[in-house]
Design a protein around this motif. Sequence first.
Motif, PDB file in Angstrom:
ATOM      1  N   ILE A  99      -5.833  -0.947  -0.422  1.00 31.50           N
ATOM      2  CA  ILE A  99      -4.966  -0.239  -1.350  1.00 31.50           C
ATOM      3  C   ILE A  99      -5.660   1.074  -1.696  1.00 31.50           C
ATOM      4  O   ILE A  99      -6.779   1.080  -2.202  1.00 31.50           O
ATOM      5  N   THR A 100      -5.025   2.183  -1.392  1.00 29.95           N
ATOM      6  CA  THR A 100      -5.668   3.481  -1.564  1.00 29.95           C
ATOM      7  C   THR A 100      -4.909   4.336  -2.581  1.00 29.95           C
ATOM      8  O   THR A 100      -3.736   4.082  -2.885  1.00 29.95           O
TER       9      THR A 100
ATOM     10  N   ARG B  40       0.388   3.804  -3.181  1.00 29.63           N
ATOM     11  CA  ARG B  40      -0.606   4.845  -2.900  1.00 29.63           C
ATOM     12  C   ARG B  40      -0.443   6.063  -3.802  1.00 29.63           C
ATOM     13  O   ARG B  40      -1.431   6.611  -4.298  1.00 29.63           O
TER      14      ARG B  40
ATOM     15  N   GLU C  47       0.832  -1.207   0.000  1.00 31.59           N
ATOM     16  CA  GLU C  47       0.000   0.000   0.000  1.00 31.59           C
ATOM     17  C   GLU C  47       0.867   1.258   0.000  1.00 31.59           C
ATOM     18  O   GLU C  47       0.556   2.241  -0.685  1.00 31.59           O
TER      19      GLU C  47
ATOM     20  N   GLY D 258      -6.990  -3.882  -5.679  1.00 28.48           N
ATOM     21  CA  GLY D 258      -7.392  -3.362  -4.368  1.00 28.48           C
ATOM     22  C   GLY D 258      -8.566  -4.114  -3.790  1.00 28.48           C
ATOM     23  O   GLY D 258      -8.605  -4.413  -2.586  1.00 28.48           O
TER      24      GLY D 258
END
Length: 403
Positions: free
Chosen positions: A372-373, A275, A271, A329
């Motif tokens: 997952i951003t 990101r 992540e 994600g």
Amino acid sequence: MYTSHESKVNVYKQNNDYSLQFNRWILKPIGVWPELPTSSPVERILSKLLRLTCHTLVALTVVPSILYILFEEKDVRLKLKAVGPTSHWLMGGINYCSLLYQKRHIRKSIEHMEADWRMARRERDREMMMKNARLGRVIAGVCALIMQGGIFSYNVARGTSPILVEIGNETVSIGRLPCPSFNKIVDTRFTPVYEVVFTLQCLSSLVVNNTTVGACGLAAVFAMHACGQLNVVMSRLEELVEEKRRHVIQRKLASLVERHLRALRFLSRLEIIMRQVCLVELTGCTFNLCMLGYYTITEWHEESTNTLITYLIVLTSMMFNIFIFCYIGDLVTDQCKKVGEAAYMTNWYKLPHKTMLCLILIILRSSIVIKITAGKIFHMSISTFGDVSIVQKLNSYITLQDI
């Protein structure tokens, strides 16, 4: 002849190399693949030269294009037409810097994968891990095929569809660049300058595309490896209930929890790596999808059929790009939840009382999923992809109405 130990070492190294091979092919030529402690000084110097060359190629495309938009072109419509390609190259340059910045985390993730393969002593565990490794390679390969194919076709279409311009009393055929350039510095309208700049832009497009494909490939391979580790955890949960000896149950439970936490740490590092890349891809591709829809509709009767088909190919590749990140994600989030569900669905009532209480902790930890951003702002999921698709469709509809 190999000894038994040497044979096992070769097997886990081969499996690990198989998992990462495609990403290494993509990222090593652009200097993003992290150097190992065993790398020679020559390899380190070559990697630095590659990075300098890639930065230069991207800058030679982006900077003249921005200058063209700001100072040379006066027509608003032509300015908008130049914004789309420029933003694509700019996105690639930002992602390239992001991957270089995260090289330490990428190296740790690679070392983590190697340690996981080394610890996989049971055939069943290796089979589950290999199944996910194959899927990760397939996703990375499809990403490369679609994304590289889309931009390559765009470059070819631009290079093979010159425009006619009147200079004095003559009508001259001038080649078009994938990304417009500031002609007051270097006049690209005439040969051989046009050919040189076109070649440099094609090379820079390889850098930009390899960056996007490499980021997508890393996300796919790392995520599928973590899913394989979580599958191993779930299989161990099933075996835990079948065990009757209490001291063996405690040992297996400790090993299970350790493997679960290792997989979660691996996902947390993924992540961190992804990101910023996801934020750039989500915002940039959404913007470019709107621009491509605008180009396709407004130039339906002006551009050649090849160019319009190319617009549609690039639009499809960008949609697929966002979809892959959102799918990964979503997959990671669902897989984290499944561990808790698997713990609850086992015959936990057959376990000793203290072991049952430990399973509660596993269920609680699994309920706090890793997401997952995109820059810690948007959760990369299928619902996010649906929102992007709706925005793009609305933009195309509004543009069509305006026309």
